[in-house]
Design a protein around this motif. Sequence first.
Motif, mmCIF file in Angstrom:
data_model
loop_
_atom_site.group_PDB
_atom_site.id
_atom_site.type_symbol
_atom_site.label_atom_id
_atom_site.label_comp_id
_atom_site.label_asym_id
_atom_site.label_seq_id
_atom_site.Cartn_x
_atom_site.Cartn_y
_atom_site.Cartn_z
ATOM 1 N N LEU A 83 -6.234 0.752 3.513
ATOM 2 C CA LEU A 83 -7.302 -0.073 2.774
ATOM 3 C C LEU A 83 -8.233 -0.366 3.679
ATOM 4 N N MET A 128 -12.511 -2.214 -3.687
ATOM 5 C CA MET A 128 -11.171 -1.482 -3.182
ATOM 6 C C MET A 128 -11.660 0.020 -2.785
ATOM 7 N N GLY A 156 -8.295 -0.392 -8.862
ATOM 8 C CA GLY A 156 -8.247 -1.771 -8.483
ATOM 9 C C GLY A 156 -9.759 -2.363 -8.507
ATOM 10 N N THR A 207 0.775 -2.149 -10.633
ATOM 11 C CA THR A 207 0.004 -1.473 -9.533
ATOM 12 C C THR A 207 -1.415 -1.966 -9.762
ATOM 13 N N LEU A 261 -7.940 -7.980 -6.579
ATOM 14 C CA LEU A 261 -8.288 -7.872 -5.281
ATOM 15 C C LEU A 261 -9.825 -8.570 -5.377
ATOM 16 N N ILE A 300 0.861 -1.467 -0.087
ATOM 17 C CA ILE A 300 -0.151 0.061 -0.144
ATOM 18 C C ILE A 300 1.115 1.036 0.267
ATOM 19 N N CYS A 308 -4.676 -2.080 6.894
ATOM 20 C CA CYS A 308 -5.524 -2.853 6.033
ATOM 21 C C CYS A 308 -5.917 -4.105 6.697
ATOM 22 N N TRP A 310 -4.075 -4.619 -7.984
ATOM 23 C CA TRP A 310 -4.984 -4.175 -7.160
ATOM 24 C C TRP A 310 -6.296 -4.694 -7.647
#
Length: 526
Positions: free
Chosen positions: A400, A318, A314, A468, A475, A277, A507, A472
């Motif tokens: 998060l 997210m 993401g 990145t 997820l 993160i 998170c 994400w």
Amino acid sequence: MTSPASRPGVGPGGSGSSDRVDPSFLALPYRALGEAALERARSLGVSHADFRFERIREEDVVVRDGELDGASESETLGFAVRVVHRGAWGFASGVSLTVDEARRVTEAAVAVAELSSAMTTTDVELAPEPIYDDVVWASAYEIDPFSVARGEKVDVLVDWTERLRRGAAVDHARAFVHHVLENKYYADLAGTRTTQQRVRIMPGFEAMGAGADVVDSMASIAPPAGRGWEYVLAGPHDWDAELEAVPELLAEKLKAPSVEPGRYDLVIHPSNLWLTIHESIGHATELDRALGYEANYAGTSFATLDLLGTLQYGSPIMHVTGDRTIEHGLATIGFDDDGVAGQQWDVVRDGVLVGYQLDRSMAALHPDLHQLDGAPRSNGCSYADSPGHIPIQRMANISLQPDPDPGPGPSTDDLIGQVEDGILIVGDKSWSIDMQRYNFQFTGQRFQRIKGGELVGQVRDVAYQATTTEFWNSLDAVGGRQTWELGGAFNCGKAQPGQVAAVSHGCPTSLFRGVRILNTRQEGGL
């Protein structure tokens, strides 16, 4: 906005009582120096001036194999004056605590601004902020670590290393504690005056051993925190359970098979995910990087301003916030170094980039990004790590959020149960990310294979690699509130000359699908 604030700016991350501030700091002449500096700035016709007086105390204690390995204590004390004059910034600092020196430093700051104005193409403007008239804020802690005798700290760390060395696989053990007491007084020409005290602590330990073909270690996963010595004594981290578990975990790690590279589902514990993160969201959403103003040290950002509101950062679950108020956060403040009150805001919502981290000058340049009562506003991200450095835009506690279900939500075991073939990753270690915060790889402390929803033993030599947005968007599930933890670091670096700041990232345990796993030994040609 020039009227006094209707609220004192004291949120859940701290208190507003002056008796929480170290009396030895309160006895220093910062008010007289501040008044002299601001009066001189006013007489020189500046459009803005602020005065910052700081004392930063730090102590480190390190024990190795039951013996004190080193101890040190330092103190930084001084003040700084910053002005906006003829559309440009000016800055100067001093260490002699006299009224004459405060005036001289102010004159130097104004002279710097006059020189800079010839090279400034866009006049500096500051977003408005309510006035906070003589407000006190202290972070949330119980025991000032500097009130604890060094011998007591050494005794705790010696005990930790001796308990670790009882494990047959442990050849050496190291334990340490680093803590900081930061006091700050801020005053500006608008009328804001704030006095603050922040305490933070970073305890830890590491056990080292050798296997048939490998030398490795297993470290504590306890995060640094905006807490006092009570963190070492009573948690909430369970030090006793971890000290008991680590030797066996290390023994298993030294014998574990090397991972087969490929794509795996990953269940990532907060003790590892906080760093991902930090690097792929925290730095990427600093507006100075996104605008290309900041390119030193760690580069710019792929998350440019033209992507705001459209970039699918993401998956839709997210939700990432910036927060300067959360209790025990390392970047939690009452007020930043622009005199702006701590706040909380959205950075990514429903997977889409919706916000950045701002200081007052950037908020004025981009008035639609963050507002108060219809006017542009900073979200409180200005900070200097010492009185000798000018404030720059620094990272908030970027976190998060867990499953929004009001019930308990998924546990870590629930997430593991959703994985047919994968890896559980616990604890941070090394990392690498490119200069746009886009291509990365991360390792960890320990890795346990998941098969058929069950943990079946450790593997080693694991790194996960992705971009990145790819990562994400993979997820698939976030844990409930009971899995959410604050991780973080004392040593986030930025700028030239370099500055260091402490920051936390919360998170939950989270599930990612189909992430590429590298074998680090193979990648290293071993």
